[in-house]
Design a protein around this motif. Sequence first.
Motif, PDB file in Angstrom:
ATOM      1  N   GLU A   1       9.933  33.963  18.265  1.00 53.91           N
ATOM      2  CA  GLU A   1       9.739  33.911  16.818  1.00 53.91           C
ATOM      3  C   GLU A   1       8.327  33.434  16.480  1.00 53.91           C
ATOM      4  N   THR A   2       7.853  32.410  17.208  1.00 49.59           N
ATOM      5  CA  THR A   2       6.486  31.926  16.993  1.00 49.59           C
ATOM      6  C   THR A   2       5.457  32.995  17.318  1.00 49.59           C
ATOM      7  N   LEU A   3       5.658  33.679  18.435  1.00 47.28           N
ATOM      8  CA  LEU A   3       4.713  34.711  18.856  1.00 47.28           C
ATOM      9  C   LEU A   3       4.674  35.872  17.873  1.00 47.28           C
ATOM     10  N   LEU A   4       5.821  36.266  17.364  1.00 47.47           N
ATOM     11  CA  LEU A   4       5.851  37.350  16.381  1.00 47.47           C
ATOM     12  C   LEU A   4       5.143  36.931  15.093  1.00 47.47           C
ATOM     13  N   GLY A   5       5.316  35.650  14.701  1.00 49.31           N
ATOM     14  CA  GLY A   5       4.610  35.153  13.524  1.00 49.31           C
ATOM     15  C   GLY A   5       3.107  35.173  13.729  1.00 49.31           C
ATOM     16  N   LEU A   6       2.657  34.776  14.926  1.00 52.71           N
ATOM     17  CA  LEU A   6       1.230  34.832  15.230  1.00 52.71           C
ATOM     18  C   LEU A   6       0.713  36.268  15.224  1.00 52.71           C
ATOM     19  N   THR A   7       1.534  37.185  15.731  1.00 53.37           N
ATOM     20  CA  THR A   7       1.124  38.594  15.724  1.00 53.37           C
ATOM     21  C   THR A   7       0.896  39.086  14.305  1.00 53.37           C
ATOM     22  N   ARG A   8       1.813  38.742  13.406  1.00 55.31           N
ATOM     23  CA  ARG A   8       1.658  39.168  12.009  1.00 55.31           C
ATOM     24  C   ARG A   8       0.400  38.560  11.386  1.00 55.31           C
ATOM     25  N   ILE A   9       0.176  37.270  11.652  1.00 52.00           N
ATOM     26  CA  ILE A   9      -1.003  36.611  11.081  1.00 52.00           C
ATOM     27  C   ILE A   9      -2.289  37.240  11.600  1.00 52.00           C
ATOM     28  N   LEU A  10      -2.381  37.410  12.923  1.00 52.22           N
ATOM     29  CA  LEU A  10      -3.608  37.950  13.509  1.00 52.22           C
ATOM     30  C   LEU A  10      -3.852  39.384  13.064  1.00 52.22           C
TER      31      LEU A  10
ATOM     32  N   ASN B   1       6.494  30.504  11.557  1.00 52.41           N
ATOM     33  CA  ASN B   1       7.337  29.473  12.172  1.00 52.41           C
ATOM     34  C   ASN B   1       6.799  29.131  13.549  1.00 52.41           C
ATOM     35  N   PHE B   2       6.744  27.841  13.860  1.00 46.24           N
ATOM     36  CA  PHE B   2       6.204  27.381  15.134  1.00 46.24           C
ATOM     37  C   PHE B   2       7.250  26.537  15.865  1.00 46.24           C
ATOM     38  N   LEU B   3       7.314  26.740  17.163  1.00 46.47           N
ATOM     39  CA  LEU B   3       8.230  25.982  18.019  1.00 46.47           C
ATOM     40  C   LEU B   3       7.699  24.560  18.205  1.00 46.47           C
ATOM     41  N   TYR B   4       8.611  23.581  18.215  1.00 49.64           N
ATOM     42  CA  TYR B   4       8.216  22.188  18.439  1.00 49.64           C
ATOM     43  C   TYR B   4       9.361  21.452  19.120  1.00 49.64           C
ATOM     44  N   GLY B   5       9.034  20.305  19.709  1.00 47.84           N
ATOM     45  CA  GLY B   5      10.041  19.393  20.250  1.00 47.84           C
ATOM     46  C   GLY B   5      10.656  19.806  21.572  1.00 47.84           C
ATOM     47  N   VAL B   6      10.018  20.682  22.339  1.00 45.52           N
ATOM     48  CA  VAL B   6      10.611  21.129  23.607  1.00 45.52           C
ATOM     49  C   VAL B   6      10.649  19.986  24.611  1.00 45.52           C
ATOM     50  N   ASP B   7       9.590  19.202  24.691  1.00 43.74           N
ATOM     51  CA  ASP B   7       9.544  18.104  25.658  1.00 43.74           C
ATOM     52  C   ASP B   7      10.590  17.036  25.357  1.00 43.74           C
ATOM     53  N   GLU B   8      10.879  16.838  24.080  1.00 42.37           N
ATOM     54  CA  GLU B   8      11.863  15.815  23.698  1.00 42.37           C
ATOM     55  C   GLU B   8      13.291  16.317  23.813  1.00 42.37           C
ATOM     56  N   GLY B   9      13.480  17.615  24.022  1.00 45.07           N
ATOM     57  CA  GLY B   9      14.824  18.170  24.125  1.00 45.07           C
ATOM     58  C   GLY B   9      15.475  18.436  22.789  1.00 45.07           C
ATOM     59  N   GLU B  10      14.792  18.143  21.696  1.00 42.41           N
ATOM     60  CA  GLU B  10      15.311  18.393  20.348  1.00 42.41           C
ATOM     61  C   GLU B  10      14.399  19.420  19.674  1.00 42.41           C
ATOM     62  N   TYR B  11      14.392  20.595  20.236  1.00 42.68           N
ATOM     63  CA  TYR B  11      13.461  21.630  19.782  1.00 42.68           C
ATOM     64  C   TYR B  11      13.970  22.295  18.501  1.00 42.68           C
ATOM     65  N   GLY B  12      13.034  22.899  17.829  1.00 46.36           N
ATOM     66  CA  GLY B  12      13.354  23.623  16.605  1.00 46.36           C
ATOM     67  C   GLY B  12      12.155  24.444  16.177  1.00 46.36           C
ATOM     68  N   SER B  13      12.257  25.067  15.030  1.00 46.52           N
ATOM     69  CA  SER B  13      11.167  25.856  14.464  1.00 46.52           C
ATOM     70  C   SER B  13      10.843  25.314  13.082  1.00 46.52           C
ATOM     71  N   THR B  14       9.574  25.268  12.770  1.00 45.17           N
ATOM     72  CA  THR B  14       9.139  24.767  11.474  1.00 45.17           C
ATOM     73  C   THR B  14       8.063  25.684  10.909  1.00 45.17           C
ATOM     74  N   ALA B  15       8.079  25.847   9.611  1.00 46.98           N
ATOM     75  CA  ALA B  15       7.074  26.678   8.945  1.00 46.98           C
ATOM     76  C   ALA B  15       5.786  25.881   8.769  1.00 46.98           C
ATOM     77  N   ILE B  16       4.668  26.485   9.173  1.00 48.43           N
ATOM     78  CA  ILE B  16       3.342  25.884   9.001  1.00 48.43           C
ATOM     79  C   ILE B  16       2.460  26.886   8.271  1.00 48.43           C
ATOM     80  N   THR B  17       1.758  26.421   7.257  1.00 49.88           N
ATOM     81  CA  THR B  17       0.906  27.287   6.449  1.00 49.88           C
ATOM     82  C   THR B  17      -0.562  26.990   6.737  1.00 49.88           C
ATOM     83  N   PHE B  18      -1.343  28.060   6.897  1.00 49.52           N
ATOM     84  CA  PHE B  18      -2.788  27.974   7.078  1.00 49.52           C
ATOM     85  C   PHE B  18      -3.441  28.578   5.834  1.00 49.52           C
ATOM     86  N   VAL B  19      -4.214  27.776   5.156  1.00 50.28           N
ATOM     87  CA  VAL B  19      -4.974  28.263   4.002  1.00 50.28           C
ATOM     88  C   VAL B  19      -6.427  28.377   4.454  1.00 50.28           C
TER      89      VAL B  19
END
Length: 329
Positions: A201-210, A78-96
């Motif tokens: 949440e994003t950082l923990l997801g990156l930790t798992r991936i790396l 899950n990656f954080l997005y939309g902070v600058d717009e004030g409508e932030y959230g998390s979205t799942a992104i897959t890397f193959v």
Amino acid sequence: MITTYSVQDGRTLRQEGIPGIEALRGAVWIDLLSPSLEEGRAVEAALALEIPTREEMQEIESSSRLYKEDEALFLTANFLYGVDEGEYGSTAITFVLASTTLVTIRYVTPKAFAIFANRVQKTPSLVASPDGVMLHLFEQVVDRLADVLERVGSDMDRASKQAFRNARGTSKVKVKARDAEMKDVLIALGEVGEVTSRANETLLGLTRILTYVGAEKSMAVRKENRATIKSLLRDVRSLVEHAAFMNNKANFLLDAVLGIINIDQNGIIKTFTVASVALMPPTLVASIYGMNFDAMPELHLSFGYPLALLVMVVSALLPIAYFKRKGWL
């Protein structure tokens, strides 16, 4: 939408739309944004890979997010997005991650992706290899999260100063404006907690991936990039600690602000309580002389009315004087 990146004659070649099979096979990075069924099938046919659906990307089990098929690694976080717009959230992104191509599947555009896409146009070396693209993209995500946490930390410091300035009574504003400021502080601290939680949440997801990529003996990960994985892990773990610290600080400040508001409310309630107690004796006197009995000698006194008023005033002032002496006012 499908966007492909490759290097030709030392320059980055970017193409949008569905290219031919050979062009897809020659691309180093294939970026799928809200892919259509046709686009997904084209990539699957060219690379002999099965592109996960949006429902599969949202699975929370580790086995569904990090797995290997043949020599390709499927990595989802899950990656954080939309902070600058004030409508932030998390979205799942897959890397193959395959041996010759990196495929990213996403349904929103985090700012780190947009920045990295612009950098790729100017620096072809960023798309020299698929694993290099992924790791450089992760570096951009980490840099972006560091900037977000820095900005959120500044917002939290301003909210903290404003709250405690109001608590000390040094802010020369009216009560209504002061209440509005405290409301803004609560909203700011709530947003800080939300953003830091999603960033964590994003950082923990990156930790798992790396960690998974570093431990996986796959041909898709080149030896020269393993040092980059270790460096990224150190950066991510330091940001995880910083985000956890900021989240704890935001919770502490939120409790402190709520305590300040409770103290103010207690003072208001105490004022109303004292006023109600002070008005009880005059109410009693007025109730007594409001009764219509014939045998009431004070009814025929010429100074009875001012005397009753005097008794009511004195009976109201005595409790107030007593409360002040006790330090309750």
